[in-house]
Design an enzyme around this catalytic site. Sequence first.
Site, short mmCIF file in Angstrom:
data_model
loop_
_atom_site.label_atom_id
_atom_site.label_comp_id
_atom_site.label_asym_id
_atom_site.label_seq_id
_atom_site.Cartn_x
_atom_site.Cartn_y
_atom_site.Cartn_z
N ALA A 88 41.14 37.72 37.55
CA ALA A 88 41.04 38.08 36.13
C ALA A 88 39.67 38.68 35.83
CB ALA A 88 41.25 36.84 35.28
N GLY A 133 43.52 35.53 40.37
CA GLY A 133 44.68 36.40 40.24
C GLY A 133 44.83 37.37 41.40
N GLU A 136 46.66 35.44 43.83
CA GLU A 136 48.04 35.29 43.36
C GLU A 136 48.84 36.58 43.59
OE1 GLU A 136 46.68 33.76 39.51
OE2 GLU A 136 47.93 32.00 39.83
N GLU A 156 40.05 28.89 40.06
CA GLU A 156 40.20 28.60 38.63
C GLU A 156 39.66 27.24 38.20
OE1 GLU A 156 42.40 30.11 40.53
OE2 GLU A 156 43.37 31.74 39.44
#
Length: 282
Positions: A88, A133, A136, A156
């Site tokens: 992110a 992310g 991910e 995170e």
Amino acid sequence: MIADHGNPRPGHGSRLQCYDLTMSELVCVDRDAAGIARVTLNRPEARNALSRATCERLTAIARDLENDPGVRAVIITGAGDRAFCAGADLKERRGVSAAETAPYLAAIAGAIDAWARLPRPTLALVNGAAFGGGMELCLACDFRIAAASAVFALTEVRLGIMPGAGGTQRLPRLVGIAAAKELILLGRRIDAERARAMGLVMEVCAGNKLAAAGDNLMRELLLCAPKSVAQAKRAIDDGFDLPLEDALALERECYNVTLFSADRDEGLRAFAEKRPPQYTGR
Ligand code: COA
């Protein structure tokens, strides 16, 4: 539509073309005549972090690729040699209150889900850090090949949040719950070799050999019937969480799609004639 640059051999595609001029700095995509699409996150100065606009482009690209029957497989990588994707965009997020974060999270999760749903095989070429992310996004691909310098982490929990774009679900499905908890609950960084030992990464190579390793995998994929690969992917992905009986019924449904295909006839004919098959995807 995505430009087709008329080169039939994977790894020998034309110069990278940006997907669309207005967003050319965010994500680039190139497709060669063999049907290999190469997507590049193109914000090296921000370690290819996922801003909201980047996520929206990624989603749009995934939709275009999904609807393009000429696409046989998709490679995604990051520009530069430092990061695949730093997750992110933390600078963009800084000015956004917790209450206003929902659209940002939806944009990332939407992009990653769109990527996971691509019906053709996908490969992440991990050329550096794959954090948050970014990791991910790797997890949403079918294959991962990493440069020896690659580092993976779901950071995170060290940032006061938790993975919110599929990490807590896709990582345990790939590597098992114990290894997933080690990474997710500790926010621990692992190198490429550890990722390979866990089964997260299929191959580790020198950074300057990464593109070639991806091309080798693409050559192997191009030997396979497109419909067979797509249906087998569907059977695995959609069947995994079903009760066995339902999953086996889904497998039969997918199998039947290949059973009545022209490529099935071609595969049997080529075997009998002792020649390589020429698959058309029909
Ligand atoms: N969002 C926004 N910008 C980011 C970013 C992110 N996730 N990650 C890195 N950047 C920016 C840095 O702020 C820096 O910008 P600046 O030049 O304006 O200061 C630039 O990218 C280079 O970062 P730097 O840390 O110097 O690069 P590096 O190659 O030494 O390290 C990382 C790369 C990815 C290992 C490191 O930047 C990092 O740990 N980033 C945070 C990743 C993260 O935890 N993501 C999860 C988010 S949920």
